[in-house]
Design a protein around this motif. Structure first.
Motif, mmCIF file in Angstrom:
data_model
loop_
_atom_site.group_PDB
_atom_site.id
_atom_site.type_symbol
_atom_site.label_atom_id
_atom_site.label_comp_id
_atom_site.label_asym_id
_atom_site.label_seq_id
_atom_site.Cartn_x
_atom_site.Cartn_y
_atom_site.Cartn_z
ATOM 1 N N PRO A 1 61.455 7.183 -36.331
ATOM 2 C CA PRO A 1 60.297 7.349 -35.444
ATOM 3 C C PRO A 1 59.559 8.654 -35.744
ATOM 4 N N ARG A 2 58.258 8.616 -35.520
ATOM 5 C CA ARG A 2 57.406 9.785 -35.684
ATOM 6 C C ARG A 2 57.473 10.337 -37.113
ATOM 7 N N SER A 3 57.253 9.458 -38.066
ATOM 8 C CA SER A 3 57.210 9.833 -39.479
ATOM 9 C C SER A 3 55.774 10.107 -39.903
ATOM 10 N N ARG A 4 55.633 10.902 -40.932
ATOM 11 C CA ARG A 4 54.320 11.130 -41.520
ATOM 12 C C ARG A 4 54.029 10.014 -42.526
ATOM 13 N N VAL A 5 52.768 9.763 -42.780
ATOM 14 C CA VAL A 5 52.383 8.786 -43.798
ATOM 15 C C VAL A 5 53.013 9.168 -45.131
ATOM 16 N N PRO B 1 52.587 18.344 -34.344
ATOM 17 C CA PRO B 1 52.543 19.715 -33.831
ATOM 18 C C PRO B 1 52.853 20.767 -34.902
ATOM 19 N N GLU B 2 53.476 20.358 -35.995
ATOM 20 C CA GLU B 2 53.839 21.303 -37.054
ATOM 21 C C GLU B 2 52.790 21.392 -38.157
ATOM 22 N N ASP B 3 51.855 20.437 -38.198
ATOM 23 C CA ASP B 3 50.850 20.427 -39.259
ATOM 24 C C ASP B 3 49.612 19.710 -38.740
ATOM 25 N N ARG B 4 48.567 20.451 -38.441
ATOM 26 C CA ARG B 4 47.361 19.869 -37.845
ATOM 27 C C ARG B 4 46.646 18.913 -38.790
#
Length: 153
Positions: free
Chosen positions: A50-54, A87-90
């Protein structure tokens, strides 16, 4: 396959088996759930991560970031995933399943496992299938370590 090396034979069998499996699983998923195999794979990955980056999906599936982002866009349009601010990388977002996406992933997962049992389990059985896993995992690991086969974009 006289006159061909073991590596050539392995390549031929791996590619042809993978293509047939992927197509057969995709046909079943399309018929029963209206999704293609690549969509199911993204849903399944997000179910487990869950909540993975592309970018995480792109690396895992060895697919370009642009193609991965378009695939996520299609899932988002159908209401199965949503993007949330990272939250760690806009500059990036985190992708997660929606409740309908979780339901679809669960139902399609049952179909996926049943199709694998019919295709792989009936041909090899559990013991033979389990014996192949470490060999393919070692090959995949070596390729990943070299970053072999990753698309440029």
């Amino acid at each position: 396959m006289a006159g061909t090396s073991a590596n050539e034979q392995l390549f031929d069998h791996l590619v042809r088996a993978e293509t047939r499996l992927y197509n057969a699983v995709g046909e079943r998923l399309k018929a029963e759930h209206g999704i293609v195999a690549s969509q199911f794979e993204f849903l399944r990955y997000l179910e487990r991560h869950p909540r993975s980056r592309v970018a995480d999906l792109a690396v895992h599936f060895a697919v370009g970031i642009g193609a991965t982002s378009k695939g996520i866009d299609r899932l988002e349009t159908r209401g199965w995933v949503r993007r949330a601010p990272n939250p760690e990388d806009r500059r990036s977002s985190l992708v997660e399943l929606t409740p309908p996406g979780r339901d679809l992933a669960a139902a399609a997962g049952e179909t996926f496992r049943a199709e694998l049992a019919a295709l792989i389990g009936s041909a090899l059985g559990e013991e033979q299938a389990a014996a192949v896993i470490p060999v393919l995992a070692a090959l995949r690991g070596a390729l990943e370590e070299r970053n072999a086969g990753l698309p440029a974009g």
